[in-house]
Enzyme design. Structure first.
Site, short mmCIF file in Angstrom:
data_model
loop_
_atom_site.label_atom_id
_atom_site.label_comp_id
_atom_site.label_asym_id
_atom_site.label_seq_id
_atom_site.Cartn_x
_atom_site.Cartn_y
_atom_site.Cartn_z
N TYR A 167 45.88 32.66 54.15
CA TYR A 167 44.22 32.81 54.38
C TYR A 167 44.23 32.80 55.79
O TYR A 167 44.91 32.77 56.63
CB TYR A 167 43.51 31.71 54.01
N ASP A 179 36.15 29.93 47.13
CA ASP A 179 35.11 29.05 47.21
C ASP A 179 33.99 30.45 47.19
O ASP A 179 34.26 31.53 47.32
CB ASP A 179 35.21 28.12 48.28
#
Length: 539
Positions: A169, A113
């Site tokens: 992540y 993002d």
């Protein structure tokens, strides 16, 4: 009569050698390069050297600050956009294929993002890797925010997205974010003034989430941490409260919102302090009991505000060591056990439609599989201690990890019950959950387990092995430092914590804490809300 000897013969005209046909350009060959050769007669001629395109996987890292995400988007500054241009200028992509990634089988392992960084990102495609030095040429055409680790040859059918089994992540969340007493929302602070459970205004954050220059986000420079009044000696009570009220008014004035906003805030302060009912109703948000009699016993706080501002009384500055002792919160074994228990609710196959945007529960893409979610280690960067939250899953949706962290932090801060996660994962329930800031998130590694097992005898293993030291160096110098610096300068997480209340997120209001001194009616109402959510009522 002519004799045979007297006949004249004519030889056929000499035939010219046909022009050699120029080989057609293949999608797997490169533009020819000039190469000088010498003929037997000593003449020098120019000959074209042909290079083939090779299917490779490129390993690289980047700091996402200033970029609108990984995926290429017209009109936006993206990671892919800069990388594609660098590949062209490095000679890996021909002119006719510039800006058309389909022509060279472009694929990415993961999308990130806006503002999100990556350490182990992988892209694949057919590129010209000759002449040697592709990595250096690529790096020279990219900003220092990028680090090209290297590339590896792969099979012709390889696709970085389809062949990636799982992705890991990491989200770095400051330890203070897990402290229920740290960075309370403004209404709770004002409601506590004059009561037995007074809260100290957080000097590092602005009122209503606006930035205070030189003060936002810094935890240890002549500031006071959020502590309850029980931690403050009675001798310092009046001076400290006045100092904090003065800071509250100073913040309002320096933010330049106009006289109307300032008068509104002062009026709101007076109402909250003098109206016992208002005070009592505002406090259960953070599980703090109030004493309306103490609030009624201090009707002159508004006068004290003006006196404090005029006199400039600020004699309660404390050192960082004193602040740490006062807070009494650390990421110990008890806190670690609770936080990991909360994160464990996400593990497994669930419907995460409430943890993303523009995805309905009936959409098959809402079903995702989380392999593990742990927060067992901490790291200190530039004086701020962070908890390292590692999540491994097959794939993730837009904002999914940030929303999972947002709910987990809200639960740790006692703004919501643990059962909220189970409710949010139900397919027939729609609720609004908080989204943690993007700055603390980065893609750590992409895994290609099945591919490596199948092609282990003929191709190199696709992993970060061999790049670990270089990746760790980039992580510390660019990603970790950026996260800590941003928190110091802008207070991204600190300001976000002020939004974690039931006014901004009504769906968190189903909390039924046993420590709160709520009335029986409130308890009955909360029990009803919990039952409705369990039955699938849309909130």
């Amino acid at each position: 009569m002519e004799t045979p000897d007297s006949k004249t013969t004519t030889s056929p005209p000499p035939q010219q050698e046909p022009d050699l046909k120029k080989p057609k350009m293949s999608t797997t060959t490169s533009d020819d390069e000039d190469a000088a050769t010498t003929t037997p007669g000593g003449d020098t001629t120019t000959k074209k050297q042909r290079y083939k395109r090779r299917k490779i996987a490129i390993f690289f890292a980047y700091c996402g600050v200033g970029y609108q995400g990984m995926q290429k988007n017209p009109g936006a500054k993206t990671i892919e956009g800069d990388l594609e241009e660098a590949l062209f200028h490095a000679g890996a992509v021909p002119e006719q294929d510039r800006g058309i990634p389909k022509r060279y089988d472009w694929a990415r392992s993961a999308r990130t993002d806006k503002g999100v960084s990556a350490v182990g990102q992988v892209v694949s495609g057919r590129f010209y890797i000759d002449p040697p030095g592709l990595v250096e040429r690529l790096q020279s055409n990219l900003s220092p925010q990028f680090r090209i680790f290297g590339y590896k040859r792969v099979t012709g059918s390889f696709n970085a997205k389809k062949f990636c089994d799982r992705r890991r992540y990491v989200y770095l969340i400051p330890v203070f974010a897990l402290d229920p007493c740290s960075h309370p929302d403004r209404e709770s602070v004002l409601a506590s003034l004059g009561s037995d459970s007074e809260l100290v205004k957080c000097l590092e954050c602005s009122e209503r989430g606006r930035k205070v220059v030189g003060a936002v986000g810094k935890r240890g420079f002549e500031s006071k941490s959020d502590v309850s009044q029980t931690d403050i000696s009675s001798n310092d009570k009046d001076g400290l409260v006045k100092s904090e009220i003065k800071e509250e008014i100073s913040v309002l004035m320096c933010n330049g919102d106009g006289d109307n906003r300032n008068r509104e805030s002062v009026t709101e302060t007076k109402v909250l302090e003098n109206d016992g009912n208002e005070t009592k109703s505002a406090m259960p948000e953070l599980g703090i009991s109030t004493n309306s009699e103490d609030a009624d016993a201090n009707p002159e706080i508004k006068d004290e505000i003006m006196v404090s501002v005029e006199n400039g009384d600020d004699n309660n500055t404390k050192s960082e060591e004193e602040l740490i002792k006062r807070s009494g919160f650390c990421y110990g074994e008890k806190e670690k056990e609770r936080f990991n228990r909360i994160l464990n609710y996400y593990v497994g196959s669930h419907n995460f439609h409430n943890f993303t945007t523009r995805t309905k529960a009936q959409d098959p893409s809402a079903q995702r599989y989380i392999i593990s979610f742990e927060a067992k280690t901490t790291v200190t960067v530039e004086g701020i201690e962070f908890v390292k939250c590692e999540v491994i899953g097959q794939s993730f949706m837009l904002h999914q990890i940030r929303k999972m962290i947002g709910v987990a932090v809200a639960i740790m801060r006692n703004c919501a019950p643990e059962s909220l996660i189970e409710t949010a994962l139900q397919k027939d329930v729609n609720i609004n959950v908080p989204t943690a800031p993007e700055v603390g998130l980065y893609l750590d590694e992409c895994f290609f387990t099945s591919y490596n097992q199948k092609w282990k005898d003929s191709h190199e293993e696709l992993s970060m092995k061999g790049y670990e030291e270089e990746a760790e160096d980039f992580k510390m110098k660019h990603i970790y430092s950026h996260i800590a610096t941003t928190e110091h300068k802008e207070g991204s997480v600190a300001l976000w914590l002020h939004s974690l209340n039931h006014r901004n997120y009504p769906d968190l209001g189903v909390c039924n804490n046993g420590d709160n001194n709520n009335s029986e009616d409130n308890n009955a109402k909360e029990s009803t809300e919990v039952e409705n959510m369990a039955e699938g009522t849309t909130l």
